[in-house]
Design a protein around this motif. Structure first.
Motif, PDB file in Angstrom:
ATOM      1  N   HIS A  62       4.085  13.463  -0.663  1.00  0.00           N
ATOM      2  CA  HIS A  62       4.537  12.317   0.128  1.00  0.00           C
ATOM      3  C   HIS A  62       4.328  10.988  -0.596  1.00  0.00           C
ATOM      4  CE1 HIS A  62       5.547  14.369   3.953  1.00  0.00           C
ATOM      5  NE2 HIS A  62       4.683  15.272   3.510  1.00  0.00           N
ATOM      6  N   ARG A  63       4.081  11.034  -1.894  1.00  0.00           N
ATOM      7  CA  ARG A  63       3.987   9.837  -2.735  1.00  0.00           C
ATOM      8  C   ARG A  63       2.902   8.881  -2.238  1.00  0.00           C
ATOM      9  NH1 ARG A  63       9.823   9.784  -1.701  1.00  0.00           N
ATOM     10  NH2 ARG A  63      10.870  11.073  -3.270  1.00  0.00           N
ATOM     11  N   VAL A  64       1.736   9.417  -1.935  1.00  0.00           N
ATOM     12  CA  VAL A  64       0.619   8.623  -1.433  1.00  0.00           C
ATOM     13  C   VAL A  64      -0.249   8.190  -2.601  1.00  0.00           C
ATOM     14  CG1 VAL A  64      -1.390   8.588   0.085  1.00  0.00           C
ATOM     15  CG2 VAL A  64       0.644   9.898   0.746  1.00  0.00           C
ATOM     16  N   CYS A  65      -0.658   6.941  -2.628  1.00  0.00           N
ATOM     17  CA  CYS A  65      -1.664   6.476  -3.587  1.00  0.00           C
ATOM     18  C   CYS A  65      -2.640   5.577  -2.853  1.00  0.00           C
ATOM     19  CB  CYS A  65      -1.020   5.753  -4.767  1.00  0.00           C
ATOM     20  SG  CYS A  65      -0.434   4.089  -4.383  1.00  0.00           S
ATOM     21  N   GLY A  66      -3.806   5.370  -3.433  1.00  0.00           N
ATOM     22  CA  GLY A  66      -4.798   4.518  -2.786  1.00  0.00           C
ATOM     23  C   GLY A  66      -6.200   4.851  -3.214  1.00  0.00           C
ATOM     24  N   LEU A  67      -7.122   4.866  -2.248  1.00  0.00           N
ATOM     25  CA  LEU A  67      -8.538   5.025  -2.571  1.00  0.00           C
ATOM     26  C   LEU A  67      -9.300   5.663  -1.424  1.00  0.00           C
ATOM     27  CD1 LEU A  67     -10.535   1.733  -2.056  1.00  0.00           C
ATOM     28  CD2 LEU A  67      -8.131   1.920  -1.397  1.00  0.00           C
ATOM     29  N   SER A  68     -10.504   6.138  -1.747  1.00  0.00           N
ATOM     30  CA  SER A  68     -11.461   6.601  -0.736  1.00  0.00           C
ATOM     31  C   SER A  68     -12.393   5.443  -0.405  1.00  0.00           C
ATOM     32  CB  SER A  68     -12.253   7.800  -1.268  1.00  0.00           C
ATOM     33  OG  SER A  68     -11.396   8.893  -1.519  1.00  0.00           O
ATOM     34  N   THR A  69     -12.605   5.224   0.893  1.00  0.00           N
ATOM     35  CA  THR A  69     -13.259   4.017   1.384  1.00  0.00           C
ATOM     36  C   THR A  69     -14.555   4.337   2.130  1.00  0.00           C
ATOM     37  OG1 THR A  69     -12.162   4.070   3.525  1.00  0.00           O
ATOM     38  CG2 THR A  69     -10.965   3.012   1.721  1.00  0.00           C
ATOM     39  N   TYR A  70     -15.299   3.265   2.451  1.00  0.00           N
ATOM     40  CA  TYR A  70     -16.464   3.367   3.335  1.00  0.00           C
ATOM     41  C   TYR A  70     -16.104   2.979   4.767  1.00  0.00           C
ATOM     42  CZ  TYR A  70     -19.884   4.041  -0.444  1.00  0.00           C
ATOM     43  OH  TYR A  70     -20.621   4.536  -1.492  1.00  0.00           O
ATOM     44  N   GLY A  71     -14.845   3.004   5.108  1.00  0.00           N
ATOM     45  CA  GLY A  71     -14.372   2.663   6.441  1.00  0.00           C
ATOM     46  C   GLY A  71     -12.994   2.053   6.319  1.00  0.00           C
ATOM     47  N   GLU A  72     -12.241   2.058   7.414  1.00  0.00           N
ATOM     48  CA  GLU A  72     -10.872   1.597   7.391  1.00  0.00           C
ATOM     49  C   GLU A  72     -10.672   0.513   8.452  1.00  0.00           C
ATOM     50  OE1 GLU A  72     -12.162   4.836   6.103  1.00  0.00           O
ATOM     51  OE2 GLU A  72     -11.340   5.363   8.067  1.00  0.00           O
ATOM     52  N   GLN A  73      -9.751  -0.402   8.157  1.00  0.00           N
ATOM     53  CA  GLN A  73      -9.410  -1.448   9.114  1.00  0.00           C
ATOM     54  C   GLN A  73      -8.000  -1.173   9.624  1.00  0.00           C
ATOM     55  OE1 GLN A  73     -12.303  -2.529   8.431  1.00  0.00           O
ATOM     56  NE2 GLN A  73     -12.357  -2.349   6.212  1.00  0.00           N
ATOM     57  N   VAL A  74      -7.831  -1.212  10.928  1.00  0.00           N
ATOM     58  CA  VAL A  74      -6.506  -1.057  11.521  1.00  0.00           C
ATOM     59  C   VAL A  74      -6.449  -1.931  12.769  1.00  0.00           C
ATOM     60  CG1 VAL A  74      -7.211   1.060  12.731  1.00  0.00           C
ATOM     61  CG2 VAL A  74      -4.784   0.558  12.421  1.00  0.00           C
ATOM     62  N   GLY A  75      -5.537  -2.902  12.767  1.00  0.00           N
ATOM     63  CA  GLY A  75      -5.483  -3.841  13.875  1.00  0.00           C
ATOM     64  C   GLY A  75      -6.802  -4.593  13.995  1.00  0.00           C
ATOM     65  N   ALA A  76      -7.333  -4.653  15.192  1.00  0.00           N
ATOM     66  CA  ALA A  76      -8.596  -5.360  15.430  1.00  0.00           C
ATOM     67  C   ALA A  76      -9.788  -4.414  15.414  1.00  0.00           C
ATOM     68  CB  ALA A  76      -8.533  -6.092  16.763  1.00  0.00           C
ATOM     69  N   MET A  77      -9.631  -3.238  14.794  1.00  0.00           N
ATOM     70  CA  MET A  77     -10.681  -2.231  14.793  1.00  0.00           C
ATOM     71  C   MET A  77     -11.122  -1.903  13.371  1.00  0.00           C
ATOM     72  SD  MET A  77     -11.359  -1.115  17.949  1.00  0.00           S
ATOM     73  CE  MET A  77     -12.049   0.520  17.665  1.00  0.00           C
ATOM     74  N   HIS A  78     -12.425  -1.712  13.212  1.00  0.00           N
ATOM     75  CA  HIS A  78     -12.982  -1.094  12.010  1.00  0.00           C
ATOM     76  C   HIS A  78     -13.328   0.343  12.395  1.00  0.00           C
ATOM     77  CE1 HIS A  78     -15.283  -0.272   8.448  1.00  0.00           C
ATOM     78  NE2 HIS A  78     -16.400  -0.134   9.122  1.00  0.00           N
ATOM     79  N   VAL A  79     -12.730   1.317  11.701  1.00  0.00           N
ATOM     80  CA  VAL A  79     -12.865   2.717  12.088  1.00  0.00           C
ATOM     81  C   VAL A  79     -13.384   3.536  10.913  1.00  0.00           C
ATOM     82  CG1 VAL A  79     -11.094   2.602  13.880  1.00  0.00           C
ATOM     83  CG2 VAL A  79     -10.423   3.154  11.533  1.00  0.00           C
ATOM     84  N   ASN A  80     -13.752   4.758  11.187  1.00  0.00           N
ATOM     85  CA  ASN A  80     -14.268   5.672  10.170  1.00  0.00           C
ATOM     86  C   ASN A  80     -13.501   6.987  10.208  1.00  0.00           C
ATOM     87  OD1 ASN A  80     -17.547   4.616  11.132  1.00  0.00           O
ATOM     88  ND2 ASN A  80     -16.448   3.918   9.325  1.00  0.00           N
TER      89      ASN A  80
END
Length: 388
Positions: free
Chosen positions: A356-374
């Motif tokens: 699916h042509r995905v690139c990026g990184l492994s994180t210590y948490g993700e931000q989406v909208g007004a939320m910090h999620v894991n």
């Protein structure tokens, strides 16, 4: 042998986002990335670098190498390249100036954040971007945060006041599970206790997503003593936190490991949905440190995973229902990767990411909208204008 990203996917049409990756140990790594990305010109280059790289030198040299593009990035706990899950790499993701315009905000001293001043700066940046790209209707934002700052929850809450309906996704920098330094970089330098917000306008359709593969069980616990400023839970159900969490798993506290935290996270309910709160580590006194906001009185629900491979296959397929995206920028939680590899699913997950042509990184948490999620995979899928 050439790295799979040394000839980035370009697809039909002009001004397509491109990616490249090289080993962190490569001599002249930035020049190699610039050659692999192609001539551009680029509005924005994101760099996601393994802590094996010389991060300070990378941050200092990148602006000149990729000029006139804006450049920002962060350290990682693993990378996603043309091989899927990868490590020891520097990933570049570039937005061509023929199809994208950006404004970049460096946000420093996160532990002393002034929300009013931040919103004022953000509104000015959005207005400037709107004046420069009035004919490009699509708008989104990408947020990179020091992954050990502990300030993500307060930051995304403050930003939401100035972003309004603009989608924001992003990730918290990692350092390969060392938990020592997880900086971002912008304006030629490493930055700790800081974040970088990139505002993007384009004719491209940039669709945010957030996939989580956990579901709640009937086992619940209550936080009865906590230090929210340190994301530390001292007691659960009025028992030492690690001991009580381990009891719910049927284990002794000394059996708790990062893989068990990844395989058995806890959930909190907010906004009508359950969100993961990943456990970082057991403290010497038996407390539990988390990767996201925690407080006394919270009800924690023990989670169980669904089939990670089937879930990701279905969710990624859903992004292609009306046409496949040209590329996907992803922020994948380090604990998701740890769980996948611990369950011997890393190869299958990688095959899906490549397909699916995905690139990026492994994180210590993700931000989406007004939320910090894991423990999610969050990001942006990019669709060319003609796909709409």
């Amino acid at each position: 042998m050439d790295h799979p990203d040394s000839a980035p996917w370009r697809g039909p049409g002009a001004a397509v986002p491109v990616r490249a990756a090289v080993a962190a140990s490569t001599p002249g790594a930035l020049a190699a990335l610039a050659r692999a990305l192609g001539p551009g010109p680029f509005a924005q280059v994101f760099l996601f670098a393994s802590p094996e790289a010389d991060l300070a030198a990378l941050a200092a040299r990148a602006p000149a190498v990729f000029a006139p593009a804006r450049v920002c990035g962060c350290s990682t706990s693993g990378e996603i390249t043309g091989r899927g899950y990868d490590s020891g790499q520097i990933v570049a993701f570039a937005l061509p100036s023929g199809g994208f315009a950006v404004e970049q905000m460096l946000i420093e001293r996160l532990d002393g954040l002034d929300p009013r001043a931040l919103i004022a700066d953000l509104l000015r940046a959005r207005q400037a971007l709107g004046r420069r790209a009035p004919d490009w209707p699509q708008e989104c934002a990408v947020l990179l945060v020091d992954g050990l700052s502990g300030q993500e929850d307060a930051l995304v809450a403050a930003l939401s006041g100035g972003l309004g309906t603009v989608p924001v996704v992003g990730g918290s920098a990692g350092d390969a599970a060392r938990f020592e330094r997880a900086p971002v970089f912008a304006r030629g330098a490493l930055r700790e206790n800081a974040a970088v917000l990139t505002l993007i306008r384009s004719a491209w359709d940039m669709r945010p997503f957030c996939f989580a593969h956990q579901r709640p069980t009937a086992r619940r616990m209550v936080v009865t003593r906590a230090d929210p400023s340190r994301r530390l839970v001292a007691r659960i159900n009025d028992e030492p936190a690690a001991q009580e969490y381990a009891r719910h798993l049927g284990l002794a506290p000394d059996r708790l490991t990062p893989f068990l935290f990844a395989a058995h996270p806890v959930l909190v309910r907010a906004g009508g949905r359950h969100h993961v709160r990943s456990i970082q580590q057991v403290e010497p006194d038996g407390g539990l440190t988390f990767f996201a906001a925690i407080d006394e009185g919270l009800v924690l629900t023990l989670a169980e995973p669904v089939d990670m491979v089937a879930h990701l296959r279905e969710e990624l397929a859903g992004l292609s229902e009306t046409g496949a995206p040209a590329t996907i920028l992803a922020f994948d939680c380090f604990f998701r990767r740890l769980e996948a590899e611990g369950r011997q699913l890393g190869r299958q997950i990688s095959e899906l990411l490549v397909a699916h042509r995905v690139c990026g990184l492994s994180t210590y948490g993700e931000q989406v909208g007004a939320m910090h999620v894991n423990q999610t995979i969050t990001g942006l899928a990019f669709y060319p204008p003609e796909a709409r």
